[in-house]
Design an enzyme around this catalytic site. Structure first.
Site, PDB file in Angstrom:
ATOM      1  CD  GLU A  78      -2.348  33.450  27.057  1.00 47.91           C
ATOM      2  OE1 GLU A  78      -3.238  33.750  27.849  1.00 47.91           O
ATOM      3  OE2 GLU A  78      -1.543  34.261  26.594  1.00 47.91           O
ATOM      4  CD  GLU A  82      -2.470  35.605  22.516  1.00 45.81           C
ATOM      5  OE1 GLU A  82      -2.571  36.456  23.419  1.00 45.81           O
ATOM      6  OE2 GLU A  82      -3.134  34.553  22.508  1.00 45.81           O
TER       7      GLU A  82
END
Ligand code: GLA
Length: 684
Positions: free
Chosen positions: A153, A318
């Site tokens: 991320e 995710e």
């Protein structure tokens, strides 16, 4: 023209995130067996486990993951390996404190969280390159490994960087961009408030100021710089990994975060893009004053559109499978029965060919012990595992979908300069986010599938012409290249809708001394004679469009025609400019350009969609209630219609032609009832 993505999943694949280092080794085999049994074929590992490979500076030990990869191979499980640079070890941050990112006032972020490093520290770049080289050279040849995730991320937690290395690199970035201080002083308008720079050493990343108000042109360049730094850091890693990858393996990273040109990162460093989808954020992060609560149940569809714009056939690294929460923030409810499948199907409906749930089992320790996974602490089979199996079953009959395109009826145009300008300019911000949201909501309610399209340096008119209609609501920053591109789109047959304050600024973020809509004024044959926010005492200002009275939003521009080919479609009906043109249309070449002086509300957007023939584009096939979203994916002659029920209540959909229900294989027609949170997929 952008380069095509260089990796696509050959079939719809289900995965999960797993942390071998957080569990007793004795559990690995059984965990993998249960995953396989549930239909999971791929796991992501390793992205925070630097210490497991380099426990002391320069001392590498490869046994741990070598053992794990062998167990994965034995279990028939494929692996995406994460590079661990999001969490530098304590020996590293202690030994080289200059790698730490800082708050704006210069105080470093300390060890204990994650993403506390900065991209520009030469030491951090060196040590990162070394660990990535070590990992990739050892593990990329392993048969279980099929892909790599760079970092984790990028730009999450914070997308602002204020370390000394950042200031050094910012100066270099500016020297390359401007060449001379004179050019920089002009671009930043430093004559205002005596900010003129006389040496490069006087320039810093934005620092703490009164009201935290800094030179806006400097901040715009700073955001571009942050984006550039993140991309260079990602590319440095992917260049190393690529040297060791087996043919057919891929490199990705999981987004989307701020101050980052994700398109450029994709094109320069990645084979495929993945997104982390947590739809519950829409409910636990409502403090953004501009976010109305409307349609929060499917707000994540907007992010999926953005992801699709970065990479049309993306993956979800995710996917939410349980309640969200850190021990310090966010207390979200657990997904209701059916919601986990609904959200996973939402991803697939929007273009995901890979869906990996976060995470296999909820962590029993650390900050994220309330960020729930599939299994709970007790490790028993549960409702979420049953739902995961149902999701896997739901994908079986639609396997042909892998690689299918999303079929949108129009696109919302965005670009990074305006996204970033809207972030730091409160006047811009008030228009942009609201209009984008209202366009999304209106499209949802009209069941009109839409895309988001980014104007990039590489964008060509042919890419725009894939859409009959483009909304570019508030392109304040309008460059000559973008104006020419938009004009070419219109001349070749497109319909362009622009809104208030288009063309007000140039690429530095300075206002242009020309009538608006600036570089598009010749194309629209309009002039903006004045503009104003609608004040509290003004009430709702409406325009009259063919007998409909429509709210013109928070900002209104008074328009005037400047050429013979433009016509007035609607006039203001209130405030001191009642009677003045609010909306105009000009036919140009094979297309037309509509200039709207206001900001968008769902009702005005609906009127635009009706006028442009875009409402309910699949209305002859099926009609849906407001609580359902319609997505269409197409491959060759096959079209799949996804109907997603976001409501806790049953819904009725009407099929006007016989369609194949992909789950049962049977033909369906007429009224069909959907259970709460149910998703139906139909083939025409
Ligand atoms: C992100 C991260 C994961 C995990 C989840 C939950 O999306 O990538 O590592 O931290 O959030 O917080």
């Amino acid at each position: 023209m952008r380069k095509q993505q260089t990796y696509q999943w050959p079939q719809l694949t289900v995965g999960v995130c797993y942390y071998p280092e957080q569990w007793d080794e004795a559990m690995w085999r059984e965990d993998l067996r249960r995953m396989r049994e549930a239909g999971i074929r791929c796991i992501r590992i390793g992205e925070f486990a630097w210490n497991k490979v380099e426990p002391e500076e320069g001392k590498f030990t490869f046994d741990f993951f070598a053992r794990f990869l062998d167990v994965a191979e034995e279990a028939g499980m494929k692996v995406i390996f994460g590079t661990p640079t999001a969490t530098p070890p304590a020996w590293l941050t202690e030994g080289y404190p200059e790698v730490l990112n800082c708050r704006q006032d210069g105080v470093p972020y300390r060890h204990g969280m994650r993403r506390h490093y900065n991209y520009n520290s030469p030491v951090y770049r060196l040590l990162s390159a070394r660990i990535v080289e070590a990992l990739a050279s050892h593990y990329a040849p392993h048969p279980a490994v099929v892909g790599w995730q760079i970092d984790n991320e990028i730009n999450c937690e914070t997308c602002d960087f204020y370390s000394e290395s950042d200031t050094d690199a910012f100066r270099t970035f500016l020297q390359e961009k401007y060449g001379t201080l004179d050019a920089l002083n002009r671009a930043w308008g430093t004559v205002f408030w005596n900010q003129t720079y006389t040496a490069w050493e006087e320039i810093y990343v934005p620092r703490t100021t009164i009201h935290n108000s800094t030179n806006p042109h400097q901040v715009l360049d700073y955001i571009r710089f942050v984006s550039d730094s993140a991309i260079r850091f990602c590319k440095m890693q992917s260049d190393i990994v690529r040297k060791h990858c087996k043919p057919g393996d891929f490199i990705t990273t999981n987004g989307l975060f701020g101050h980052l040109d994700n398109h450029r990162m994709m094109d320069e460093a990645l084979d495929v893009y993945t997104y982390d989808s947590y739809p519950d954020f829409a409910f636990c992060m409502n403090e953004h004053p501009l976010q109305s609560r409307n349609l929060n149940d499917r707000r994540w569809s907007q992010h999926l559109m953005e992801t699709r714009s970065v990479c049309p056939h993306f993956g979800i690294m995710e996917q939410q499978s349980g309640a969200l929460g850190w021990n310090t923030r966010m207390e979200s409810p657990a997904p209701k029965p059916g919601q986990m499948t609904l959200w996973a199907m939402q991803s697939v409906a929007h273009g995901a060919d890979y869906v990996s749930f976060f995470r296999w089992r909820t962590s029993v320790m650390g900050t994220e012990m309330y960020w729930h996974g599939i299994l709970d602490y007790d490790n028993r089979d549960n409702r979420k595992l049953r739902e995961l199996k149902e999701f896997v079953q739901k994908l079986q009959p639609i396997q042909e979908l892998a690689g299918a395109d999303y079929e949108a009826s129009f696109a919302l145009v965005r670009d990074y300069d305006n996204d970033w300008d809207a972030e730091l300019d409160a006047w811009h911000s008030r228009l942009t986010w609201k209009s984008q949201e209202e366009i999304f909501i209106a499209a949802q309610l009209a069941h009109t599938p839409m895309d988001i399209l980014y104007l990039l340096d590489s964008t060509e008119a042919a890419e725009l012409l894939r859409y009959p209609v483009l909304f570019y609501p508030h392109g304040l920053i309008l460059t000559e290249e973008h104006a020419a591109l938009l004009r070419a789109y219109v001349e070749q047959g497109g319909t362009l809708v622009i809104g208030a304050r288009t063309g007000q600024k140039d690429a530095t973020g300075q206002c242009v001394m020309a009538p608006m809509p600036g570089l598009l004024a010749e194309a629209t044959q309009t002039d903006v004679t004045e503009g104003t926010f609608v004040g509290p005492a003004d009430g709702v200002v409406c325009m009259d469009w063919a007998g409909q009275s429509l709210d013109t939003g928070v900002y209104n521009e008074v328009l005037a025609l400047t050429g013979p080919e433009a016509t007035v479609l609607a006039r203001y009906a209130g405030n001191y400019y009642a009677g003045a043109p609010a909306l105009t249309e000009r036919r140009l070449g094979k297309g037309r350009i509509l200039h709207f002086g206001g900001t968008f509300t769902r009702d005005t957007v609906r009127a635009f969609l009706d006028y442009l023939n875009l409402s309910e584009p699949w209305g002859d096939v099926l009609t849906l209630p407001a609580d359902c979203e319609l997505c269409v994916r197409r491959k060759g002659e096959t079209r799949l219609f996804f109907v997603l029920n976001y409501a806790a209540a049953p819904q009725t959909v009407t099929l006007h032609v016989p369609l194949t229900d992909m789950e049962t294989g049977e033909t369906a027609e007429g009224a069909v009832a959907l259970r709460p949170y149910e998703v139906k997929v139909y083939r025409k």
